[in-house]
Design a protein around this motif. Structure first.
Motif, short mmCIF file in Angstrom:
data_model
loop_
_atom_site.label_atom_id
_atom_site.label_comp_id
_atom_site.label_asym_id
_atom_site.label_seq_id
_atom_site.Cartn_x
_atom_site.Cartn_y
_atom_site.Cartn_z
N VAL A 102 -103.26 -40.89 -123.11
CA VAL A 102 -102.74 -39.81 -122.29
C VAL A 102 -101.85 -38.89 -123.13
O VAL A 102 -101.16 -39.34 -124.05
N GLU A 103 -101.91 -37.61 -122.84
CA GLU A 103 -101.00 -36.66 -123.49
C GLU A 103 -99.58 -36.97 -123.04
O GLU A 103 -99.34 -37.28 -121.88
N TYR A 104 -98.62 -36.90 -123.98
CA TYR A 104 -97.27 -37.27 -123.59
C TYR A 104 -96.23 -36.48 -124.36
O TYR A 104 -96.50 -35.87 -125.39
N ARG A 105 -95.01 -36.53 -123.83
CA ARG A 105 -93.86 -35.87 -124.45
C ARG A 105 -92.65 -36.79 -124.30
O ARG A 105 -92.30 -37.17 -123.19
N ILE A 106 -92.03 -37.16 -125.41
CA ILE A 106 -90.81 -37.96 -125.40
C ILE A 106 -89.64 -37.03 -125.71
O ILE A 106 -89.66 -36.31 -126.70
N VAL A 107 -88.64 -37.02 -124.86
CA VAL A 107 -87.47 -36.16 -125.03
C VAL A 107 -86.24 -37.04 -125.21
O VAL A 107 -86.01 -37.96 -124.42
N THR A 108 -85.47 -36.78 -126.24
CA THR A 108 -84.28 -37.57 -126.52
C THR A 108 -83.02 -36.74 -126.27
O THR A 108 -82.83 -35.69 -126.88
N GLU A 109 -82.21 -37.21 -125.31
CA GLU A 109 -80.95 -36.55 -124.99
C GLU A 109 -79.92 -37.64 -124.69
O GLU A 109 -80.17 -38.53 -123.88
N ASP A 110 -78.76 -37.56 -125.32
CA ASP A 110 -77.75 -38.61 -125.16
C ASP A 110 -76.94 -38.40 -123.88
O ASP A 110 -75.74 -38.11 -123.91
N THR A 111 -77.60 -38.56 -122.74
CA THR A 111 -76.88 -38.47 -121.47
C THR A 111 -76.05 -39.72 -121.22
O THR A 111 -75.09 -39.69 -120.44
N TYR A 112 -76.41 -40.82 -121.86
CA TYR A 112 -75.67 -42.07 -121.68
C TYR A 112 -74.20 -41.89 -122.04
O TYR A 112 -73.30 -42.27 -121.29
N SER A 113 -73.94 -41.28 -123.20
CA SER A 113 -72.55 -41.07 -123.63
C SER A 113 -71.80 -40.14 -122.69
O SER A 113 -70.61 -40.35 -122.41
N ILE A 114 -72.50 -39.13 -122.17
CA ILE A 114 -71.84 -38.19 -121.25
C ILE A 114 -71.43 -38.91 -119.98
O ILE A 114 -70.30 -38.77 -119.49
N VAL A 115 -72.33 -39.71 -119.44
CA VAL A 115 -72.04 -40.44 -118.20
C VAL A 115 -70.90 -41.42 -118.41
O VAL A 115 -69.98 -41.51 -117.58
N ARG A 116 -70.95 -42.16 -119.50
CA ARG A 116 -69.88 -43.13 -119.76
C ARG A 116 -68.53 -42.44 -119.96
O ARG A 116 -67.48 -42.99 -119.60
N ASP A 117 -68.56 -41.25 -120.52
CA ASP A 117 -67.32 -40.52 -120.77
C ASP A 117 -66.73 -39.96 -119.48
O ASP A 117 -65.51 -39.91 -119.31
N LYS A 118 -67.61 -39.52 -118.57
CA LYS A 118 -67.15 -38.84 -117.36
C LYS A 118 -66.88 -39.77 -116.18
O LYS A 118 -66.05 -39.46 -115.32
N LEU A 132 -78.00 -34.77 -114.58
CA LEU A 132 -78.32 -34.48 -115.98
C LEU A 132 -79.81 -34.63 -116.24
O LEU A 132 -80.42 -33.80 -116.93
N ARG A 133 -80.38 -35.68 -115.68
CA ARG A 133 -81.80 -35.94 -115.90
C ARG A 133 -82.67 -34.83 -115.30
O ARG A 133 -83.65 -34.39 -115.90
N ARG A 134 -82.30 -34.38 -114.09
CA ARG A 134 -83.08 -33.32 -113.44
C ARG A 134 -83.09 -32.05 -114.28
O ARG A 134 -84.13 -31.41 -114.44
N GLY A 135 -81.92 -31.67 -114.81
CA GLY A 135 -81.85 -30.46 -115.62
C GLY A 135 -82.76 -30.53 -116.83
O GLY A 135 -83.44 -29.55 -117.18
N ILE A 136 -82.80 -31.67 -117.47
CA ILE A 136 -83.66 -31.85 -118.65
C ILE A 136 -85.13 -31.83 -118.25
O ILE A 136 -85.97 -31.21 -118.93
N ILE A 137 -85.45 -32.48 -117.15
CA ILE A 137 -86.84 -32.51 -116.67
C ILE A 137 -87.33 -31.09 -116.38
O ILE A 137 -88.44 -30.71 -116.76
N TYR A 138 -86.50 -30.29 -115.71
CA TYR A 138 -86.90 -28.91 -115.40
C TYR A 138 -87.13 -28.12 -116.69
O TYR A 138 -88.09 -27.33 -116.79
N ARG A 139 -86.27 -28.31 -117.67
CA ARG A 139 -86.41 -27.58 -118.93
C ARG A 139 -87.72 -27.95 -119.62
O ARG A 139 -88.46 -27.07 -120.09
N VAL A 140 -88.01 -29.24 -119.68
CA VAL A 140 -89.24 -29.69 -120.35
C VAL A 140 -90.47 -29.21 -119.59
O VAL A 140 -91.47 -28.83 -120.20
N ALA A 141 -90.40 -29.19 -118.26
CA ALA A 141 -91.53 -28.70 -117.47
C ALA A 141 -91.84 -27.25 -117.83
O ALA A 141 -93.01 -26.86 -117.94
N ARG A 142 -90.80 -26.44 -118.01
CA ARG A 142 -91.02 -25.04 -118.42
C ARG A 142 -91.66 -24.99 -119.80
O ARG A 142 -92.57 -24.19 -120.06
#
Length: 309
Positions: A102-118, A132-142
């Motif tokens: 299957v065609e795929y796209r792996i996106v790496t974003e360190d949201t873990y550190s942001i969540v733990r910090d906030k 945070l996840r929704r914002g990244i998903i929308y960006r990748v969809a575009r």
């Protein structure tokens, strides 16, 4: 090379009549949901969000199977967000996607550190993590030109959300099978809307997906959702057919018999106002068909991605 006893058993399970019936049931449910809500059309690019859990793995498999015999042509792109959780096996999903072609796209974003910090220690991280996840998903969809974003929420998720909003939010609101994204740029679909979590779990076990647990919040499951899930599981056990009736109710809303003035003009109501049911609130409820007869919760069928005409 010989297979281990467990692997051989699971391989046999995938060719058993029980598994094939389950597979057909799930594919039929997804196909009917797609048709009922016009989720996928010819030429669509469907970005399937795969977290590494049983639901999204199953959704991807079923959509790929339905595409093979669908009356429309659509593109599928599997997408995973690597949130840099400690110990996350970054090689698992790429290897799996490549193994099934299957065609795929792996996106790496360190949201873990942001969540733990906030978020203070011990507090639920789900809300911020989801935003945070929704914002990244929308960006990748575009970026990939996706016209549909497919999520792995199933019927149980939708009902749990309904009661969460009723009990704790003061709203009659669930997860819709299809909606416009927060940024107004995308159509989000939930093709598993007619599928139960139990069926999906059985399917996933037989398929032996390389399940990846969520270490960020998996050990601190939202207490309110956990309570609702236990309540619904208890009803399913003690009152057969109740969950099916609740799911059917999501598609049988009668605004004139609620109290939302935005949906029905109570102030302007007169003896001449035409309403769908009148004072039937005083009549005994019309019970749905026995649970054994309920296959799905939907309207009369149109030709679907999962069925032949």
């Amino acid at each position: 090379m010989s297979l281990s006893p467990q692997t051989a058993e699971n391989a046999d399970n995938r060719f058993s009549n029980t598994f094939l019936r389950l597979k057909k049931k799930l594919e039929r449910g997804v196909g009917e949901a797609i048709a009922d809500f016009n989720m996928i059309a010819d030429g669509d690019t469907v970005m399937v969000c795969v977290s590494g859990g049983k639901d999204s793995f199953s959704l991807l498999s079923i959509l790929l199977a339905l595409r093979e015999r669908a009356p429309v042509d659509f593109r599928i792109v599997a997408m995973n967000l690597d949130q840099k959780q400690p110990g996350f096996p970054a090689d698992v999903l790429p290897a799996y996607f490549e193994s099934i072609g299957v065609e795929y796209r792996i996106v790496t974003e360190d949201t873990y550190s942001i969540v733990r910090d906030k978020i203070p220690a011990g507090k639920t991280t789900c809300s911020l993590c989801s935003r945070l996840r929704r914002g990244i998903i929308y960006r990748v969809a575009r970026e990939i030109g996706a016209t549909r974003i497919a999520l792995g929420h199933h019927r149980d998720d939708m009902l749990e959300t309904l009661f969460l909003n009723m009990f704790f939010g003061g709203k009659i609101k669930a997860m819709p099978p299809k909606l416009v994204s927060d940024d107004g740029q995308h159509v989000v679909i939930r093709p598993l809307a007619y599928c139960t979590e139990n069926d999906i779990a059985r399917f996933a076990r037989a398929m032996e997906y390389p399940i990846i647990p969520c270490n960020l919040c998996g050990s601190q499951e939202n207490a309110q959702r956990k309570q609702i899930k236990a309540m619904l599981n208890g009803w399913a056990r003690d009152y057969p057919g109740r969950i099916e009736s609740l799911a059917t109710a999501l598609q049988n809303v009668v605004p004139s018999h609620l109290a939302d003035q935005r949906l029905f003009d109570f102030q302007g109501l007169t003896r001449d106002t035409v309403v769908s049911e009148g004072d039937t609130a005083f009549d005994p409820p019309e019970l749905p068909a026995p649970a054994a007869e309920i296959i799905h919760v939907g309207s009369p069928r149109a030709p679907s991605v999962g069925t032949s005409t």
